[in-house]
Write an enzyme that holds these catalytic residues in place. Structure first.
Site, short mmCIF file in Angstrom:
data_model
loop_
_atom_site.label_atom_id
_atom_site.label_comp_id
_atom_site.label_asym_id
_atom_site.label_seq_id
_atom_site.Cartn_x
_atom_site.Cartn_y
_atom_site.Cartn_z
N GLU A 126 -16.77 5.89 4.31
CA GLU A 126 -15.93 5.47 5.43
C GLU A 126 -15.92 6.54 6.51
O GLU A 126 -16.46 7.63 6.33
CB GLU A 126 -14.49 5.20 4.94
CG GLU A 126 -13.80 6.41 4.34
CD GLU A 126 -12.40 6.10 3.83
OE1 GLU A 126 -11.80 5.11 4.28
OE2 GLU A 126 -11.90 6.86 2.98
N ARG A 170 0.83 -1.21 0.00
CA ARG A 170 0.00 0.00 0.00
C ARG A 170 0.87 1.26 0.00
O ARG A 170 0.54 2.25 -0.67
CB ARG A 170 -0.94 -0.01 1.21
CG ARG A 170 -1.98 1.10 1.16
CD ARG A 170 -3.06 0.89 2.20
NE ARG A 170 -2.55 1.02 3.57
CZ ARG A 170 -3.31 0.87 4.66
NH1 ARG A 170 -4.60 0.57 4.53
NH2 ARG A 170 -2.79 0.99 5.86
N LYS A 207 -2.43 6.76 1.29
CA LYS A 207 -2.25 7.23 2.66
C LYS A 207 -1.28 8.42 2.68
O LYS A 207 -0.15 8.35 3.19
CB LYS A 207 -1.73 6.09 3.54
CG LYS A 207 -2.22 6.15 4.99
CD LYS A 207 -1.98 4.83 5.69
CE LYS A 207 -2.36 4.88 7.15
NZ LYS A 207 -3.80 5.11 7.38
#
Length: 313
Positions: free
Chosen positions: A268, A130, A232
């Protein structure tokens, strides 16, 4: 699918006793000496695996400085070997790319003590993958996956006395992060970067642990359509700070965000993905290109579908 990576810990007292027993038997030592040898062996084993004197069951989710951290630098087109260091200070130029244009990304995972005393980390390979996606999107050099995993495990091992004991409810939080470190004026990627990993023992993210929390539907967006919501990036979280502070002031633990394009679908929360369980036992989870691909969600879905045979949508 590999779910856990194991960090080797100190030998148990039982293993430490074996050589002592053999020596005592061959020399036919008195009973008093046998007890002394056993006590010494036990003392050695405890010393090797001793935990820090912390109130493990009441730790907040906040930073506590630990003994070692990992640091690697990217210069002249390549990463150096990296090293563990006791120095927790970061020294960069005032014009560093991270300070001027927020060129940074990070990851988060945890290490645990199991019931049988082993220390394990939850799926660091997926965090490496990720972070690779985040780096490519932000025009940052990728820190190699195998080196990422090796560095994560080495930092955990170097700070094993900070890994909370089994049953305490606490964990060792592992934070890999990268930022542009050289001077940059003019909107462009940095030429030099620093990759670091810090660890800190933490309690539950939400006060009270694994209990129901109160959330609100937010009228603000966490990410823009076709933006960077699926990586992220540090700036994504800076943009949500005002909204989470406002939620806390109004008695809510979190914000629940809707899709930024139409504001009609749940996506989310600010700090976690969402899974719903329907009355007929199905699991439903939002699907969107602006949601961060959660490693926890991915693992839960795999367990539900492949092991528990629960329908997932």
């Amino acid at each position: 699918m590999a779910v856990k990576k194991t960090v080797k810990t100190a030998k148990t007292a039982k293993k430490a006793e074996k050589p002592a027993k053999k020596t005592v038997k061959s020399a036919k030592k008195p009973v008093k000496d046998i007890k002394t040898v056993k006590a010494a062996a036990k003392k050695t084993a405890v010393k090797k695996s001793a935990k820090k004197n912390l109130d493990w069951s009441n730790l907040p989710f906040s930073y506590i400085k630990t003994d070692k951290r990992f640091v690697a630098n990217f210069r002249n087109g390549e990463w150096d070997k990296g090293r563990l260091t006791t120095d927790d200070k970061v020294v960069i130029t005032e014009c560093a790319g991270v300070l001027q244009y927020s060129q940074s990304c990070f990851e988060g995972l945890k290490a645990y003590t199991t019931e049988d005393g082993r220390i394990v980390a939850f799926r660091p390979d997926l965090n490496a993958e990720r972070m690779e996606r985040s780096c490519r999107r932000l025009e940052m050099p990728v820190f190699p996956k195998e080196k990422f995993i090796e560095a994560v495990l080495s930092v955990i091992k170097a700070n094993k006395s900070y890994v909370p004991p089994y049953g305490s409810g606490a964990t060792l939080y592992v934070r890999p992060y990268m930022f542009g470190s050289n001077a940059v004026i003019g909107v462009k990627p940095a030429d030099e970067y620093q990759f670091r990993i810090l660890v800190t023992p933490v309690g539950p993210y939400f006060k009270g642990g694994a209990k129901p929390i109160t959330v609100r539907i937010s009228d603000m967006d966490r990410a823009a359509p076709h933006g960077t919501g699926d990586i992220k990036a540090g700036l994504n979280y800076a943009m949500s700070l005002h909204n989470i502070v406002d939620a806390h002031k109004n008695g809510f633990s979190e914000n629940m965000y809707l899709d930024p394009a139409t504001h009609t679908y749940i996506e989310e929360t600010g700090g976690a993905n969402i899974l719903f369980v329907t009355k007929d036992g199905r699991i439903v989870t939002p699907k969107s290109d602006s949601i961060l691909p959660s490693i926890t969600r991915r693992s839960l879905i795999y367990v539900a579908e492949s092991i528990l045979h629960i329908p997932v949508e």
